[in-house]
Structure formats: C-alpha cells, structure tokens
Motif scaffolding. Structure first.
Motif, PDB file in Angstrom:
ATOM      1  N   GLN A   8     -35.102  19.515   0.685  1.00 60.84           N
ATOM      2  CA  GLN A   8     -35.847  18.831  -0.499  1.00 60.84           C
ATOM      3  C   GLN A   8     -37.312  19.332  -0.155  1.00 60.84           C
ATOM      4  O   GLN A   8     -37.718  18.716   0.671  1.00 60.84           O
ATOM      5  N   VAL A   9     -37.812  20.245  -0.872  1.00 60.24           N
ATOM      6  CA  VAL A   9     -39.160  20.677  -0.668  1.00 60.24           C
ATOM      7  C   VAL A   9     -40.119  19.702  -1.497  1.00 60.24           C
ATOM      8  O   VAL A   9     -41.357  19.319  -1.029  1.00 60.24           O
ATOM      9  N   ILE A  10     -40.055  19.500  -2.609  1.00 59.97           N
ATOM     10  CA  ILE A  10     -40.971  18.664  -3.645  1.00 59.97           C
ATOM     11  C   ILE A  10     -39.896  17.534  -4.052  1.00 59.97           C
ATOM     12  O   ILE A  10     -38.785  17.686  -4.510  1.00 59.97           O
ATOM     13  N   LYS A  11     -40.330  16.420  -4.146  1.00 58.65           N
ATOM     14  CA  LYS A  11     -39.541  15.034  -4.516  1.00 58.65           C
ATOM     15  C   LYS A  11     -40.264  14.429  -5.598  1.00 58.65           C
ATOM     16  O   LYS A  11     -41.410  13.813  -5.602  1.00 58.65           O
ATOM     17  N   ASP A  12     -39.703  14.425  -6.755  1.00 56.82           N
ATOM     18  CA  ASP A  12     -40.153  13.852  -7.880  1.00 56.82           C
ATOM     19  C   ASP A  12     -41.762  13.452  -8.042  1.00 56.82           C
ATOM     20  O   ASP A  12     -42.321  12.582  -8.045  1.00 56.82           O
ATOM     21  N   SER A  13     -42.457  14.747  -8.207  1.00 57.52           N
ATOM     22  CA  SER A  13     -44.024  14.750  -8.267  1.00 57.52           C
ATOM     23  C   SER A  13     -44.440  14.644  -9.737  1.00 57.52           C
ATOM     24  O   SER A  13     -43.983  15.378 -10.443  1.00 57.52           O
ATOM     25  N   SER A  14     -45.567  13.647  -9.912  1.00 56.30           N
ATOM     26  CA  SER A  14     -46.162  13.717 -11.049  1.00 56.30           C
ATOM     27  C   SER A  14     -47.537  13.526 -10.960  1.00 56.30           C
ATOM     28  O   SER A  14     -47.930  12.821 -10.378  1.00 56.30           O
ATOM     29  N   ILE A  15     -48.274  14.648 -11.391  1.00 57.95           N
ATOM     30  CA  ILE A  15     -49.911  14.538 -11.165  1.00 57.95           C
ATOM     31  C   ILE A  15     -50.336  15.255 -12.346  1.00 57.95           C
ATOM     32  O   ILE A  15     -49.888  15.917 -13.305  1.00 57.95           O
ATOM     33  N   ASP A  16     -51.632  15.033 -12.686  1.00 55.31           N
ATOM     34  CA  ASP A  16     -52.398  15.411 -13.753  1.00 55.31           C
ATOM     35  C   ASP A  16     -53.598  16.182 -13.305  1.00 55.31           C
ATOM     36  O   ASP A  16     -54.306  15.715 -12.277  1.00 55.31           O
ATOM     37  N   ILE A  17     -53.936  17.333 -13.946  1.00 60.08           N
ATOM     38  CA  ILE A  17     -54.879  17.986 -13.360  1.00 60.08           C
ATOM     39  C   ILE A  17     -55.993  18.601 -14.504  1.00 60.08           C
ATOM     40  O   ILE A  17     -55.734  18.885 -15.587  1.00 60.08           O
ATOM     41  N   LEU A  18     -57.649  18.215 -14.122  1.00 61.46           N
ATOM     42  CA  LEU A  18     -58.307  18.311 -15.209  1.00 61.46           C
ATOM     43  C   LEU A  18     -59.038  19.646 -15.459  1.00 61.46           C
ATOM     44  O   LEU A  18     -59.158  20.309 -14.404  1.00 61.46           O
ATOM     45  N   PRO A  19     -59.423  20.052 -16.479  1.00 63.49           N
ATOM     46  CA  PRO A  19     -60.223  21.198 -16.816  1.00 63.49           C
ATOM     47  C   PRO A  19     -61.737  20.940 -16.197  1.00 63.49           C
ATOM     48  O   PRO A  19     -62.167  19.907 -16.078  1.00 63.49           O
ATOM     49  N   GLY A  20     -62.404  22.075 -15.891  1.00 66.30           N
ATOM     50  CA  GLY A  20     -63.632  21.944 -15.184  1.00 66.30           C
ATOM     51  C   GLY A  20     -63.810  21.593 -13.934  1.00 66.30           C
ATOM     52  O   GLY A  20     -64.960  21.258 -13.417  1.00 66.30           O
ATOM     53  N   GLU A  21     -62.525  21.618 -13.331  1.00 68.50           N
ATOM     54  CA  GLU A  21     -62.590  20.896 -11.973  1.00 68.50           C
ATOM     55  C   GLU A  21     -61.743  22.237 -10.853  1.00 68.50           C
ATOM     56  O   GLU A  21     -61.003  22.779 -11.422  1.00 68.50           O
ATOM     57  N   LEU A  22     -62.309  22.150  -9.716  1.00 67.64           N
ATOM     58  CA  LEU A  22     -61.584  22.747  -8.602  1.00 67.64           C
ATOM     59  C   LEU A  22     -60.758  21.663  -7.850  1.00 67.64           C
ATOM     60  O   LEU A  22     -61.137  20.716  -7.169  1.00 67.64           O
TER      61      LEU A  22
END
Length: 251
Positions: A24-38
């Motif tokens: 199991q490599v990734i487990k139940d992942s929830s993330i938000d990524i915003l524009p204008g950012e690194l």
C-alpha cells in the motif's frame, strides 16, 4: 477573497502487487493545492511521493478516491479526454529531461505546440519567448547533446511553459543537477508560480529546495504527516498516532 484550490485529491489510495506481496503506497490521501504557489512533496525513499504526483497529474489511476484538477474529476474521463486535458492544461518536468536528441532546443520546445495546433511563426515566437524566460534563447539552435545538464532541464521547463499551462508537475527536477543548477531550476519553478499564477506541484528529496517553496507536504509510508506553509507547521494525526493515543493510560 480566499483563493480556491486548483488541484484537489479526495481519499485517493494506491497499492501495487508483486506476486503475493501487496504494498500500500498511498493511503486515503486528501489534499488541496493552490494556484500561484510552489508546493513540494517530500519524504523518505519509498514514501509514495512520485506515486502521489502521478495520481494528481492524471498519469496514474488511483485505486480509490477522486482527483479534481481545475474542477474536472480527472478519473471520470476516458483516455482520450484525459490525454487532451493533460495536453491543454498540464506541463511536466522530469528528472531525466525527456528531450528528443535529434531536435534542437527550440524544436523540442515547439513540439507540444504542434499537438495543440499552433504552428508557423506563432509557434516559433512562443518557443523563443519560453526559452528567453529560462535564459536560453541564444542556445535554441543547439541539440541536447551540446547542452549541460542544467541547460537541458531549463529547456524541459521551457517546453512545459510554452503551452501556458495552469498546472505544472515536477518530479525530482534537480536530482541530476549540481547545487548551482539546482538553484536556477527551483528559482524558475518558483517564478512560474508567482508570475504566471500557475499551480506548481513537485516532489523532491533535496533539502536545499525546501526554503524556496511556499508549502512543503511531508509524506511517510503513504500518509501526509506534516504540512508546512510560510514557516508554520501543521502536524497531521495519523491512524497510528490515534491508536497510540487511545492506548495511553489516563493521568
């Protein structure tokens, strides 16, 4: 007004099976990524960084969950529509550069425009503009074998940039580079996020890059354990932590 996420995952997971072994490599992942950012994803080798990037960018189908890119649920698209979405909206930068050795730097940068139907003088001008942005307009006539490693990666960034994508994904973009060239590359990715307002999501094991990121997401064993932004850190309570807390004696 708050900036809305341009890239979101909800409950994504991924496992790989070799013989009778299931990892199991990734487990139940929830993330938000915003524009204008690194945003950089970091973690030990085998923590799932590249797998997460592949799922977020539409290159690898998750076993469960959803990825929303620019409000499109990527994994509800058929293969043709998914390919079209990546072509129109995504730029990719890989550690191996992935340049065509038979083409000049300029021709490598022009190539994705041809798939978008941009040709002739417009394609040349856009490619020259992208090469100028990465400081290589004067070397556009050279082939990859005539360029240094750092220059090759900058050509790869120009190739990603020429489409004017809203989403840029970078997989270990400095791993093959020395300190000076690594600095140039990360500065370029940061500039693309800031100046173009693009969403730039990268994975790295290079600690030198972390101070340049707007946000650093730490992965361990396929789970986000820490999320740092602008010098602040938010610790994520993992399932393992929760079990430990439940077993602690009452004071």
């Amino acid at each position: 007004m708050p900036t809305l996420p341009s890239l979101r995952s909800r409950g994504i997971s991924k496992a790989f099976t070799t013989g009778k072994v299931r990892l199991q490599v990734i487990k139940d992942s929830s993330i938000d990524i915003l524009p204008g950012e690194l945003t950089l994803v970091v973690g030990p080798s085998g923590s799932g960084k590249s797998t997460m990037l592949s799922m977020m960018s539409g290159l690898l189908r998750p076993d469960t969950g959803h990825v929303y890119a620019l409000d499109t649920d990527l994994w509800t698209l058929d293969e043709t529509s998914l390919d079209r979405f990546r072509l129109q909206h995504c730029g990719f930068v890989f550690q191996g550069f992935n340049l065509f050795t038979s083409l000049t730097a300029l021709e490598n940068v022009i190539l994705p425009l041809q798939y978008l139907g941009v040709q002739g003088r417009e394609a040349i001008e856009r490619a020259q503009e992208a090469l100028e942005e990465v400081g290589l307009q004067a070397r556009g006539h050279l082939r990859p074998t005539e360029l240094s490693g750092g220059e090759k990666q900058r050509v790869a960034i120009a190739r990603a940039l020429v489409k004017r994508p809203q989403l840029i994904f970078a997989d270990e973009p400095t791993s093959a580079l020395d300190k000076n060239n690594g600095q140039i590359v990360i500065d370029l990715l940061k500039r693309i996020a800031t100046v173009h307002g693009a969403t730039v999501l990268g994975v790295t094991h290079d600690p030198r890059l972390l101070s340049h990121a707007d946000r650093v997401i730490h992965l361990e064993d396929g789970v986000v354990v820490r999320d740092e932004r602008n010098g602040t850190s938010s610790n994520i309570v993992t399932e393992h932590d929760h079990v430990l807390m439940q077993t602690q004696p009452t004071q």
